[in-house]
Design a protein around this motif. Structure first.
Motif, short mmCIF file in Angstrom:
data_model
loop_
_atom_site.label_atom_id
_atom_site.label_comp_id
_atom_site.label_asym_id
_atom_site.label_seq_id
_atom_site.Cartn_x
_atom_site.Cartn_y
_atom_site.Cartn_z
N LYS A 52 0.86 -1.31 0.01
CA LYS A 52 -0.11 0.15 -0.13
C LYS A 52 0.87 1.20 0.25
O LYS A 52 2.15 1.27 0.38
N LEU A 53 0.23 2.44 -0.48
CA LEU A 53 0.95 3.82 -0.46
C LEU A 53 0.80 4.44 1.00
O LEU A 53 -0.33 4.54 1.55
N TYR A 54 2.02 5.13 1.35
CA TYR A 54 1.75 6.12 2.38
C TYR A 54 2.21 7.49 2.07
O TYR A 54 3.15 7.40 1.35
N LEU A 55 2.03 8.58 2.79
CA LEU A 55 2.24 9.78 2.66
C LEU A 55 2.76 10.42 3.72
O LEU A 55 2.27 10.66 4.74
N MET A 56 3.91 11.40 3.54
CA MET A 56 4.48 12.27 4.53
C MET A 56 4.47 13.61 3.93
O MET A 56 4.92 13.86 2.53
N CYS A 57 3.77 14.78 4.60
CA CYS A 57 3.59 15.92 4.07
C CYS A 57 3.96 17.26 5.08
O CYS A 57 3.50 16.89 6.10
N ALA A 58 4.35 18.10 4.48
CA ALA A 58 4.55 19.58 5.50
C ALA A 58 4.30 20.40 4.46
O ALA A 58 4.00 20.38 3.11
N LYS A 59 4.42 21.87 5.19
CA LYS A 59 4.25 22.88 4.30
C LYS A 59 5.17 22.88 3.12
O LYS A 59 4.77 23.43 1.71
N SER A 60 6.27 22.37 3.09
CA SER A 60 7.24 22.38 1.92
C SER A 60 8.00 21.13 2.34
O SER A 60 8.23 20.59 3.34
N ILE A 61 8.58 20.67 1.15
CA ILE A 61 9.55 19.51 1.35
C ILE A 61 10.62 19.83 2.04
O ILE A 61 11.34 18.90 2.76
N THR A 62 11.33 21.01 1.90
CA THR A 62 12.30 21.60 2.67
C THR A 62 11.98 21.16 4.07
O THR A 62 12.66 20.70 4.99
N THR A 63 10.79 21.82 4.46
CA THR A 63 10.34 21.90 5.94
C THR A 63 10.31 20.38 6.55
O THR A 63 10.54 19.73 7.50
N LEU A 64 9.48 19.59 5.51
CA LEU A 64 9.51 18.27 5.78
C LEU A 64 10.78 17.38 6.21
O LEU A 64 10.91 16.86 6.94
N LYS A 65 11.83 17.80 5.29
CA LYS A 65 13.03 17.19 5.43
C LYS A 65 13.59 17.59 6.83
O LYS A 65 14.13 16.54 7.51
N ARG A 66 13.75 18.63 7.16
CA ARG A 66 14.28 19.20 8.34
C ARG A 66 13.52 18.66 9.62
O ARG A 66 14.33 18.27 10.66
N ASN A 67 12.37 18.84 9.67
CA ASN A 67 11.48 18.59 10.86
C ASN A 67 11.08 17.19 10.73
O ASN A 67 10.91 16.63 12.16
N CYS A 68 11.02 16.33 9.76
CA CYS A 68 10.63 14.80 9.85
C CYS A 68 11.22 13.91 9.47
O CYS A 68 11.80 12.85 9.99
N LEU A 69 11.96 13.96 8.21
CA LEU A 69 12.49 13.19 7.30
C LEU A 69 14.06 12.64 7.96
O LEU A 69 14.29 11.43 8.58
N MET A 70 14.81 13.82 8.46
CA MET A 70 16.17 13.56 9.13
C MET A 70 15.86 13.05 10.57
O MET A 70 16.56 12.15 10.97
N PRO A 71 15.00 13.61 11.45
CA PRO A 71 14.98 12.84 12.56
C PRO A 71 14.34 11.54 12.58
O PRO A 71 14.69 10.66 13.27
N LEU A 72 13.38 11.10 11.51
CA LEU A 72 12.97 9.51 11.49
C LEU A 72 14.11 8.76 11.07
O LEU A 72 14.16 7.63 11.34
N GLU A 73 15.02 9.30 9.90
CA GLU A 73 16.17 8.35 9.60
C GLU A 73 17.05 8.29 10.99
O GLU A 73 17.63 7.08 11.17
N GLU A 74 17.24 9.20 11.82
CA GLU A 74 18.03 9.09 13.05
C GLU A 74 17.25 8.09 13.93
O GLU A 74 18.12 7.34 14.75
N LEU A 75 16.17 8.11 14.04
CA LEU A 75 15.30 7.03 14.89
C LEU A 75 15.30 5.70 14.58
O LEU A 75 15.65 4.79 15.46
N VAL A 76 15.07 5.25 13.07
CA VAL A 76 15.07 4.03 12.88
C VAL A 76 16.15 3.44 12.17
O VAL A 76 16.23 2.31 11.66
N GLY A 77 17.00 4.38 11.71
CA GLY A 77 18.21 4.10 11.03
C GLY A 77 18.29 4.03 9.49
O GLY A 77 17.14 3.80 9.00
N SER A 78 19.17 4.29 8.80
CA SER A 78 19.21 4.48 7.44
C SER A 78 18.77 3.11 6.61
O SER A 78 18.52 3.15 5.41
N LYS A 79 19.18 1.96 7.21
CA LYS A 79 18.60 0.60 6.91
C LYS A 79 17.23 0.66 6.83
O LYS A 79 16.57 -0.24 5.76
N ASN A 80 16.53 1.23 7.50
CA ASN A 80 15.08 0.89 7.71
C ASN A 80 14.23 2.17 7.04
O ASN A 80 13.04 1.98 6.79
N PHE A 81 15.14 3.59 6.74
CA PHE A 81 14.32 4.31 6.13
C PHE A 81 15.33 5.14 5.45
O PHE A 81 16.25 5.78 5.53
#
Length: 415
Positions: A52-81
């Motif tokens: 299935k498909l999933y979506l992550m969104c923020a006001k901008s892709i830049t904001t999404l990367k800073r607020n969510c994508l980078m912290p998520l990668e740190e949380l679960v590891g680059s092997k998982n995300f």
């Protein structure tokens, strides 16, 4: 992982399969909501179908990367995300994650036709209502869920009136996180963060309340200007910048010279130019040359930021400064969102890092008289010609290039 009690409550809901279709984490800054929302999102996605498909969104892709994508990668590891902002796609525990920005009303067209198992929204009050309505319609697979975070806004915001206030009618979870709930934070950090906000911003970002912007914008300045006024410029000004707003239709030409102490620890309005009567472009050029020359005789100044709406006047000023052999870089002002400029100024005021030299009488009057426009639904500064907005704009143009650096000087926030 170390959880606060409020974060444990949320994770228990997930463990007991008691999450709702819409799950909103709201409240103050640094309440721990963004971090735990990403933990929850990661665990939940890992238990969902891989096809299935999933979506992550923020006001901008830049904001999404800073607020969510980078912290998520740190949380679960680059092997998982893994993710690519250019491709606007990622993989989380083998599930395909689409990445989108929701910066204007046209954004809803980006997600039309999708069938989503889940979605994650960062700072939901920043989204256009049409985008969110379309997003909910895309969550059409059995068991689909939305996880979102936000700070409060005005009580009339669509998220408050159409969803939070109707939570009992909807499949909706609203969980509030406050800074005092975040027991992982250093008490000194909490004390400092609370000192950054005043007025409506304190009500929203510290107390977690949905509060309207009313009355004086810079209330503390208006009530006690003596706290901010200096008889003379301080001795530790390292450099200055100039901001210029152009007059017209009853408004004034204004220039503000803003000084910065070493390390950007203090922001001081040290001098100003203000002229409201109608003058020719040639006279404006002469006035500007005289003011810039005067300021440069006292301070180190390399840059001047002018209202980009008046390119003809800017070109004339550049030429006049060049003819007089006055070395200064004249730029178009960035002119970011006025609410962001106001929030910055109220923050440095609250932290005791902002001052005005008494000779800046027009700027002092402008800070004292600035009010919210009660007729507007958005947080809007009254600009009907009855008060001096020109000096405020000029000051804000001068400090825009340094706002992030100044606010990040002491505090590395983690929400």
């Amino acid at each position: 992982m170390i959880y606060t009690e409020k974060q444990r409550d949320l994770m228990r809901l997930w463990q007991r399969n008691e999450l709702k279709r819409i799950n909103l984490l709201e409240g103050s800054v640094s309440g721990g909501k963004t971090w735990i929302s990403l933990v929850l999102w990661g665990f939940w996605v890992a238990t969902m179908p891989k096809d299935k498909l999933y979506l992550m969104c923020a006001k901008s892709i830049t904001t999404l990367k800073r607020n969510c994508l980078m912290p998520l990668e740190e949380l679960v590891g680059s092997k998982n995300f893994t993710y690519s902002t250019s491709a606007k796609e990622g993989k989380l525990f083998g599930r395909t994650i689409l990445l989108e920005g929701a910066n204007d009303a046209r954004s809803e067209s980006k997600i039309r036709g999708l069938s989503l198992q889940g979605a994650y929204c960062d700072e939901l009050t920043q989204f256009p209502e049409d985008f969110f309505a379309m997003l909910l319609s895309r969550l059409r697979i059995s068991g689909a869920k939305l996880i979102a975070t936000t700070n409060p806004d005005k009580p009339s915001h669509w998220l408050k009136t159409k969803y939070i206030d109707r939570a009992g009618e909807l499949d909706f979870l609203d969980m509030k996180f406050l800074i005092d709930d975040n027991t992982t934070l250093d008490p000194e950090y909490i004390k400092n963060i609370k000192c950054e906000y005043t007025g409506v911003f304190y009500d929203r970002f510290i107390k977690g309340e949905w509060k309207a912007a009313e009355g004086a914008i810079y209330k503390d300045f208006a009530d006690a200007p003596q706290k901010y006024l200096l008889d003379a410029p301080p001795d530790d000004i390292a450099f200055c910048t100039l901001g210029m707003d152009f007059g017209g239709n009853g408004s004034a030409h204004a220039i503000v010279c803003t000084g910065y102490s070493r390390g950007l620890k203090k922001v001081v309005a040290v001098d100003e130019y203000y002229r409201k009567e109608v003058i020719s472009p040639l006279q404006l050029e002469r006035d500007t040359v005289d003011f810039v020359r005067r300021c440069k005789s006292k301070y180190k100044i390399a840059d001047m930021y002018c209202d980009s709406a008046e390119q003809v006047l800017i070109k004339g000023i550049k030429g006049a400064l060049a003819r007089e052999k006055i070395p200064i870089n004249v730029h178009n002002a960035r002119k970011g969102a006025i609410i962001d400029r106001i929030r910055f100024t109220t923050s440095i005021m609250a932290m005791g890092r902002f001052f005005v030299v008494k000779n800046c009488k027009h700027l002092t009057e402008a800070f004292s008289s600035a009010v919210w426009d009660g007729k507007k639904l958005d947080d809007t500064r009254l600009d009907d010609g009855s008060i001096n907005i020109d000096s405020l704009d000029a000051f804000e143009y001068s400090i825009e290039p340094y706002m992030k650096d100044i606010l990040n000087l002491n505090f590395n926030r983690r929400d």
